[in-house]
Design a protein around this motif. Sequence first.
Motif, short mmCIF file in Angstrom:
data_model
loop_
_atom_site.label_atom_id
_atom_site.label_comp_id
_atom_site.label_asym_id
_atom_site.label_seq_id
_atom_site.Cartn_x
_atom_site.Cartn_y
_atom_site.Cartn_z
N UNK A 35 0.85 -1.19 0.00
CA UNK A 35 0.00 0.00 0.00
C UNK A 35 0.89 1.24 0.00
N UNK A 36 0.73 2.06 -1.03
CA UNK A 36 1.48 3.31 -1.12
C UNK A 36 0.57 4.47 -0.77
N UNK A 37 1.06 5.43 -0.03
CA UNK A 37 0.28 6.59 0.38
C UNK A 37 -0.02 7.46 -0.85
N UNK A 38 -1.31 7.71 -1.11
CA UNK A 38 -1.70 8.57 -2.22
C UNK A 38 -2.55 9.75 -1.73
N UNK A 39 -2.40 10.07 -0.44
CA UNK A 39 -3.16 11.15 0.17
C UNK A 39 -2.76 12.49 -0.46
N UNK A 47 -5.30 7.90 2.13
CA UNK A 47 -5.70 7.12 0.96
C UNK A 47 -4.48 6.33 0.50
N UNK A 48 -4.73 5.20 -0.12
CA UNK A 48 -3.65 4.34 -0.59
C UNK A 48 -3.84 3.98 -2.05
N UNK A 49 -2.74 3.66 -2.69
CA UNK A 49 -2.72 3.15 -4.05
C UNK A 49 -1.87 1.88 -4.05
N UNK A 50 -2.14 1.01 -5.02
CA UNK A 50 -1.40 -0.25 -5.10
C UNK A 50 0.04 -0.01 -5.52
N UNK A 51 0.94 -0.65 -4.79
CA UNK A 51 2.36 -0.60 -5.13
C UNK A 51 2.78 -1.91 -5.78
N UNK A 52 4.00 -2.33 -5.54
CA UNK A 52 4.51 -3.56 -6.12
C UNK A 52 3.96 -4.79 -5.39
N UNK A 53 3.75 -5.86 -6.15
CA UNK A 53 3.32 -7.11 -5.54
C UNK A 53 4.54 -7.82 -4.96
N UNK A 54 4.35 -8.41 -3.77
CA UNK A 54 5.40 -9.16 -3.10
C UNK A 54 4.74 -10.35 -2.42
N UNK A 55 4.37 -11.34 -3.21
CA UNK A 55 3.58 -12.46 -2.72
C UNK A 55 4.43 -13.57 -2.13
N UNK A 56 3.75 -14.57 -1.55
CA UNK A 56 4.45 -15.65 -0.85
C UNK A 56 3.68 -16.95 -0.99
N UNK A 57 4.41 -18.04 -1.22
CA UNK A 57 3.83 -19.38 -1.22
C UNK A 57 4.63 -20.24 -0.26
#
Length: 136
Positions: A35-39, A47-57
């Motif tokens: 979550x990137x701050x987009x306020x 408010x937030x905007x989508x940042x980079x995905x960093x998923x895990x399995x």
Amino acid sequence: MATVTALGKATVFTVGTVDLADQLQSITMTKTVEALDSTVLTDTSRRNAAGLENSETTFTVLGSFATGEAIQTIFGDVGTESTIVFEPLAAAPGASSPRYTHSNAFLATAPIVVEVGSLVSITATYTGGDIAQAVS
């Protein structure tokens, strides 16, 4: 954060090109987008905007020392990126039978767990990359 958890036998479970479906004990795939701050100045709350995905399995498989099986495959992946594919149902990918693909997943460690009187198992956690859901 969306999490998909399944226990038991999968119809499709591959790590790289190796089929480990018959050895899978459990799997958890977590899709995480930062979550990137987009306020802006006129906002009255954060408010937030989508940042980079960093998923895990994370998955646990029964240990097999045979060539091309779980332990050799996972130990060979340490320090590299791989693709993990998981499909919980036998039907072709669809709305009620999704297929999950974790691409560019990095494996940093691969511990083997050995308990007296139990089967050898290995739990691996692949991080980074992205998880896609196929429904067609």
